[in-house]
Motif scaffolding. Structure first.
Motif, PDB file in Angstrom:
ATOM      1  N   TRP A   1       1.985  -7.674   5.257  1.00 25.75           N
ATOM      2  CA  TRP A   1       2.694  -6.560   5.896  1.00 25.75           C
ATOM      3  C   TRP A   1       3.874  -6.091   5.050  1.00 25.75           C
ATOM      4  N   GLN A   2       4.529  -7.010   4.359  1.00 27.85           N
ATOM      5  CA  GLN A   2       5.639  -6.621   3.500  1.00 27.85           C
ATOM      6  C   GLN A   2       5.158  -5.706   2.376  1.00 27.85           C
ATOM      7  N   GLU A   3       4.055  -6.068   1.749  1.00 26.54           N
ATOM      8  CA  GLU A   3       3.515  -5.261   0.651  1.00 26.54           C
ATOM      9  C   GLU A   3       2.996  -3.916   1.149  1.00 26.54           C
ATOM     10  N   LEU A   4       2.327  -3.907   2.295  1.00 30.45           N
ATOM     11  CA  LEU A   4       1.813  -2.644   2.825  1.00 30.45           C
ATOM     12  C   LEU A   4       2.951  -1.747   3.305  1.00 30.45           C
ATOM     13  N   GLY A   5       4.053  -2.350   3.736  1.00 27.59           N
ATOM     14  CA  GLY A   5       5.219  -1.563   4.098  1.00 27.59           C
ATOM     15  C   GLY A   5       5.768  -0.777   2.918  1.00 27.59           C
ATOM     16  N   LYS A   6       5.731  -1.372   1.744  1.00 25.86           N
ATOM     17  CA  LYS A   6       6.181  -0.673   0.537  1.00 25.86           C
ATOM     18  C   LYS A   6       5.271   0.523   0.240  1.00 25.86           C
ATOM     19  N   VAL A   7       3.969   0.311   0.396  1.00 17.70           N
ATOM     20  CA  VAL A   7       3.018   1.404   0.168  1.00 17.70           C
ATOM     21  C   VAL A   7       3.260   2.527   1.179  1.00 17.70           C
ATOM     22  N   LEU A   8       3.516   2.152   2.417  1.00 14.44           N
ATOM     23  CA  LEU A   8       3.753   3.145   3.467  1.00 14.44           C
ATOM     24  C   LEU A   8       4.990   3.987   3.162  1.00 14.44           C
ATOM     25  N   ARG A   9       6.062   3.341   2.735  1.00  8.67           N
ATOM     26  CA  ARG A   9       7.278   4.090   2.405  1.00  8.67           C
ATOM     27  C   ARG A   9       7.036   5.074   1.266  1.00  8.67           C
TER      28      ARG A   9
ATOM     29  N   MET B   1      -2.248   9.698  12.407  1.00  8.06           N
ATOM     30  CA  MET B   1      -2.073   8.275  12.634  1.00  8.06           C
ATOM     31  C   MET B   1      -3.016   7.477  11.741  1.00  8.06           C
ATOM     32  N   VAL B   2      -2.537   6.365  11.252  1.00  9.08           N
ATOM     33  CA  VAL B   2      -3.364   5.439  10.478  1.00  9.08           C
ATOM     34  C   VAL B   2      -3.263   4.057  11.091  1.00  9.08           C
ATOM     35  N   VAL B   3      -4.410   3.459  11.352  1.00  7.29           N
ATOM     36  CA  VAL B   3      -4.469   2.066  11.783  1.00  7.29           C
ATOM     37  C   VAL B   3      -5.247   1.277  10.742  1.00  7.29           C
ATOM     38  N   GLY B   4      -4.658   0.168  10.314  1.00  9.53           N
ATOM     39  CA  GLY B   4      -5.353  -0.769   9.437  1.00  9.53           C
ATOM     40  C   GLY B   4      -5.613  -2.053  10.202  1.00  9.53           C
ATOM     41  N   ASP B   5      -6.857  -2.497  10.217  1.00 11.99           N
ATOM     42  CA  ASP B   5      -7.265  -3.637  11.045  1.00 11.99           C
ATOM     43  C   ASP B   5      -7.945  -4.693  10.178  1.00 11.99           C
ATOM     44  N   ILE B   6      -7.516  -5.932  10.310  1.00 11.21           N
ATOM     45  CA  ILE B   6      -8.102  -7.028   9.531  1.00 11.21           C
ATOM     46  C   ILE B   6      -9.493  -7.368  10.066  1.00 11.21           C
TER      47      ILE B   6
ATOM     48  N   ALA C   1      -3.449   1.631   0.453  1.00 14.92           N
ATOM     49  CA  ALA C   1      -3.323   0.358   1.170  1.00 14.92           C
ATOM     50  C   ALA C   1      -4.578  -0.492   0.974  1.00 14.92           C
ATOM     51  N   HIS C   2      -5.739   0.156   1.034  1.00 13.72           N
ATOM     52  CA  HIS C   2      -6.985  -0.583   0.769  1.00 13.72           C
ATOM     53  C   HIS C   2      -6.963  -1.195  -0.624  1.00 13.72           C
ATOM     54  N   GLN C   3      -6.501  -0.432  -1.606  1.00 17.07           N
ATOM     55  CA  GLN C   3      -6.431  -0.951  -2.972  1.00 17.07           C
ATOM     56  C   GLN C   3      -5.470  -2.124  -3.062  1.00 17.07           C
ATOM     57  N   ARG C   4      -4.346  -2.027  -2.356  1.00 16.93           N
ATOM     58  CA  ARG C   4      -3.357  -3.118  -2.407  1.00 16.93           C
ATOM     59  C   ARG C   4      -3.910  -4.375  -1.745  1.00 16.93           C
ATOM     60  N   VAL C   5      -4.639  -4.220  -0.653  1.00 17.79           N
ATOM     61  CA  VAL C   5      -5.255  -5.385   0.001  1.00 17.79           C
ATOM     62  C   VAL C   5      -6.265  -6.036  -0.937  1.00 17.79           C
ATOM     63  N   THR C   6      -7.030  -5.216  -1.648  1.00 10.24           N
ATOM     64  CA  THR C   6      -8.005  -5.749  -2.608  1.00 10.24           C
ATOM     65  C   THR C   6      -7.312  -6.564  -3.698  1.00 10.24           C
ATOM     66  N   GLU C   7      -6.145  -6.099  -4.145  1.00 11.32           N
ATOM     67  CA  GLU C   7      -5.395  -6.810  -5.177  1.00 11.32           C
ATOM     68  C   GLU C   7      -4.771  -8.096  -4.640  1.00 11.32           C
ATOM     69  N   LEU C   8      -4.258  -8.045  -3.423  1.00 14.23           N
ATOM     70  CA  LEU C   8      -3.574  -9.207  -2.842  1.00 14.23           C
ATOM     71  C   LEU C   8      -4.533 -10.271  -2.338  1.00 14.23           C
ATOM     72  N   GLY C   9      -5.688  -9.842  -1.864  1.00 16.96           N
ATOM     73  CA  GLY C   9      -6.611 -10.722  -1.149  1.00 16.96           C
ATOM     74  C   GLY C   9      -6.867 -12.076  -1.778  1.00 16.96           C
ATOM     75  N   PRO C  10      -7.202 -12.138  -3.067  1.00 15.74           N
ATOM     76  CA  PRO C  10      -7.528 -13.434  -3.678  1.00 15.74           C
ATOM     77  C   PRO C  10      -6.385 -14.449  -3.627  1.00 15.74           C
ATOM     78  N   ASP C  11      -5.139 -13.987  -3.511  1.00 17.53           N
ATOM     79  CA  ASP C  11      -3.989 -14.895  -3.507  1.00 17.53           C
ATOM     80  C   ASP C  11      -3.469 -15.205  -2.109  1.00 17.53           C
ATOM     81  N   LEU C  12      -4.056 -14.609  -1.092  1.00 23.84           N
ATOM     82  CA  LEU C  12      -3.605 -14.846   0.280  1.00 23.84           C
ATOM     83  C   LEU C  12      -4.407 -15.973   0.926  1.00 23.84           C
ATOM     84  N   PRO C  13      -3.798 -16.747   1.830  1.00 23.40           N
ATOM     85  CA  PRO C  13      -4.509 -17.841   2.508  1.00 23.40           C
ATOM     86  C   PRO C  13      -5.340 -17.351   3.696  1.00 23.40           C
ATOM     87  N   LEU C  14      -5.715 -16.083   3.680  1.00 22.17           N
ATOM     88  CA  LEU C  14      -6.489 -15.486   4.769  1.00 22.17           C
ATOM     89  C   LEU C  14      -7.902 -15.270   4.259  1.00 22.17           C
TER      90      LEU C  14
END
Length: 216
Positions: free
Chosen positions: A59-67, A31-36, A104-117
């Motif tokens: 979640w859409q981008e991480l879903g692609k990584v998961l698949r 099992m893998v859990v990713g938590d913000i 997934a961690h790498q993808r979050v690092t790439e997406l982070g600067p462009d997200l409003p979070l």
């Protein structure tokens, strides 16, 4: 994914129309859990529609990584993602799950600067990832998704809440996962932790990368 396990069916009492037939089985899962991290602070400081937009993209981008890593999304829990691999169906589940967490961690690092979070200091979103192996009960309720339930699930969510906090690595794995693939990944120094709600201590390992991977 089709879960391969022994199934037990329980039927509702004839007079209870709100309860439907339940199929319960058991399987060994990874099992893998990713938590913000700091989600409460983020949600307090960010307009709800912007949070929804940001989570949709995330979640859409991480879903692609998961698949790409042959995992199955069990559910989103607001600020967390929960994915599973069944060892009986996928012998290399441990490696795939850890590879997914790293990717997934790498993808979050790439997406982070462009997200409003954003955290309160304006820094991009971060997520902690936990990889756990253990037995789980699979409960398939009529007209609902299959739920993966048990102590290992609880542990995965608790450990994800420790990852990427207080100086810990973004990806943590239990000793069972480590022992299943000791030469595949570069592991950090193990740590003994006792998570909330458990009476025993667990050994966790930081996952620093894949052995032989070239740092970018």
């Amino acid at each position: 994914m089709v879960f391969h396990s022994t199934v037990v069916e329980t039927a509702a009492s004839p007079g209870d129309f709100m309860v439907t037939r339940t199929r319960i089985s058991q399987a060994r899962m990874v099992m893998v859990v990713g938590d913000i991290a700091n989600y409460s602070t983020i949600s307090e400081a960010t307009e709800s529609t912007r949070i929804a937009d940001g989570l949709h993209v995330l979640w859409q981008e991480l879903g692609k990584v998961l698949r790409d890593h042959r995992g199955t999304l069990n559910h989103y829990a607001g600020d967390a993602l929960y994915a599973v691999w069944e060892l009986g169906a996928i012998p290399e589940a441990n490696e795939l799950a850890v590879d997914f967490a790293l990717a997934a961690h790498q993808r979050v690092t790439e997406l982070g600067p462009d997200l409003p979070l954003r955290s309160s200091d304006g820094s991009p979103i971060r997520m902690g990832w936990a990889v756990v192996q253990g037995e789980a009960a699979l409960a398939a309720f009529t007209r609902s998704v299959e739920a993966v339930i048990g102590d290992s699930t609880n542990l995965a969510f608790r450990l994800a809440g420790l990852a990427a906090r207080d100086g810990r690595a973004e990806v943590l794995a239990t000793s069972t996962v480590h022992d299943a693939a000791p030469a595949t990944f570069h592991w950090g120094t193990p740590e003994q932790v006792q998570v909330k709600g458990r009476t025993v201590t667990d050994t966790i390992y930081p996952v620093l990368g894949r052995e032989g991977a070239v740092a970018v």
